[in-house]
Design an enzyme around this catalytic site. Structure first.
Site, PDB file in Angstrom:
ATOM      1  CG  ASN A   1       0.079   4.062 -13.541  1.00  0.00           C
ATOM      2  OD1 ASN A   1      -0.438   4.737 -14.439  1.00  0.00           O
ATOM      3  ND2 ASN A   1      -0.631   3.205 -12.812  1.00  0.00           N
TER       4      ASN A   1
ATOM      5  CB  VAL B   1      -8.050   7.979 -21.034  1.00  0.00           C
ATOM      6  CG1 VAL B   1      -7.346   8.706 -22.174  1.00  0.00           C
ATOM      7  CG2 VAL B   1      -7.073   7.673 -19.906  1.00  0.00           C
TER       8      VAL B   1
ATOM      9  CE  LYS C   1      -1.172  12.580 -10.413  1.00  0.00           C
ATOM     10  NZ  LYS C   1      -0.517  11.314 -10.787  1.00  0.00           N
TER      11      LYS C   1
ATOM     12  CB  THR D   1      -8.875   4.623 -16.178  1.00  0.00           C
ATOM     13  OG1 THR D   1      -8.816   5.943 -15.632  1.00  0.00           O
ATOM     14  CG2 THR D   1      -7.856   4.471 -17.286  1.00  0.00           C
TER      15      THR D   1
ATOM     16  CG  ASP E   1      -1.852   1.106   1.307  1.00  0.00           C
ATOM     17  OD1 ASP E   1      -1.712   2.066   0.525  1.00  0.00           O
ATOM     18  OD2 ASP E   1      -2.776   1.037   2.142  1.00  0.00           O
TER      19      ASP E   1
ATOM     20  CE1 TYR F   1      -5.056  12.913  -9.904  1.00  0.00           C
ATOM     21  CE2 TYR F   1      -5.692  14.660 -11.421  1.00  0.00           C
ATOM     22  CZ  TYR F   1      -5.176  13.395 -11.196  1.00  0.00           C
ATOM     23  OH  TYR F   1      -4.760  12.617 -12.258  1.00  0.00           O
TER      24      TYR F   1
END
Ligand SMILES: NC(=O)c1ccc[n+]([C@@H]2O[C@H](COP(=O)([O-])OP(=O)(O)OC[C@H]3O[C@@H](n4cnc5c(N)ncnc54)[C@H](OP(=O)(O)O)[C@@H]3O)[C@@H](O)[C@H]2O)c1
Length: 257
Positions: A81, A184, A157, A186, A55, A153
């Site tokens: 990733n 995309v 990034k 996901t 984790d 978020y």
């Protein structure tokens, strides 16, 4: 043939990158947060050489992932990733008292970078959302600001690009780059994401293994196999250095010279 470690590869872009790498004849080690997710990953990509468990939301967990990865031997490339998104209505705190998003999206890739035996290439997943975020080095842990999930978020990034570029400066023998995969569909991107899923995993794989001169660069930012201009804050050596220092302080893990 290269040997590549992909974090957060039980689903989504990480798994897709693993699949493409295998398809191209490379060796892949996947990573999943626990045994159940590792079983999922193994089922989805039985050709993977191994699945590292751990984790990434805690400092101890990230350290353990680095240890387990190192036990498998050196990698040619690591794709950072694993990530969580922008829908945390409240700032969930980890056992280290850090916001979940910061711990997984920023501190974990920092810790893995510092502790995994140095590969030839490092690839960091950023997002187009990083543009417009502020690198609030004075409040990385969100104790002074009102919580804003999308901002947290986006900022995480932006910080990923700063890490990629800081490492590129410090380790000239390593190719260290960041990219945005598009928005995309996901699990994180959501069903209505407008960009082409089939392009979402290609740039990170290309940066990890391609011998094309365009991929053999360092300290650059990409979208769809092309260099793009990242947010201008990412060029600041001062911000890069402060972030590395703060990540070192918060994790207790120093980035080797
Ligand atoms: N999708 C997009 O539109 C988009 C756009 C820009 C950037 N990105 C970036 O692309 C990367 C991959 O995103 P995605 O869309 O593929 O997301 P995803 O489908 O939600 O997959 C995220 C992966 O990270 C793993 N992960 C999350 N928290 C973890 C933890 N604490 N420990 C270990 N593993 C953990 C997940 O494991 P579990 O399955 O066990 O949760 C999963 O394998 C992220 O860094 C994201 O920020 C995505």
């Amino acid at each position: 043939m290269a040997r590549v470690f992909v974090t957060g590869s039980s689903t989504g872009l990480g798994l897709m990158a693993g699949e493409l790498l295998v398809e191209q004849g490379h060796r892949v080690v996947l990573h999943a947060r626990n045994q159940a997710r590792a079983d999922d990953a193994r089922r989805a990509l039985p050709q993977a050489e191994a699945v590292v468990l751990g984790d990434l939301s805690t400092v101890a967990g990230a350290r353990s992932v680095a240890d387990e990865a190192n036990k498998l031997g050196r990698f040619d490339a690591v794709i950072h990733n694993a990530g969580v998104g922008y829908r945390e209505a409240r700032p969930t705190r980890t056992v280290d008292a850090l916001p979940h998003v910061f711990a997984i999206n920023v501190l974990a890739p920092y810790i893995l970078t510092a502790l995994i035996e140095r590969p030839d290439r490092l690839v960091y997943l950023s997002s187009g959302m990083h543009r417009g975020a502020n690198a609030r080095l004075d409040d990385l842990t969100w104790t002074r600001r009102a919580w804003n999930a999308a901002q947290a978020y986006a900022e995480s990034k932006l910080l990923d690009v700063l890490i990629a570029f800081a490492v590129a400066r410090r380790w000239p023998d390593v190719l260290s780059n960041a990219l945005e995969p598009g928005w995309v569909p996901t699990r994180m991107g959501g069903a209505n994401a407008p960009d082409d899923l089939d392009q979402g995993h290609r740039t990170q794989v290309w940066l990890a293994v391609s011998d094309e001169p365009e991929a053999r660069v360092t300290g650059k930012y990409f979208r769809y196999l092309r260099q793009r201009a990242p947010d201008p804050q990412t060029a600041s050596f001062e911000l890069q250095d402060r972030l590395i220092a703060e990540c070192g302080r918060l994790s207790g893990v120093a980035l080797p010279e």
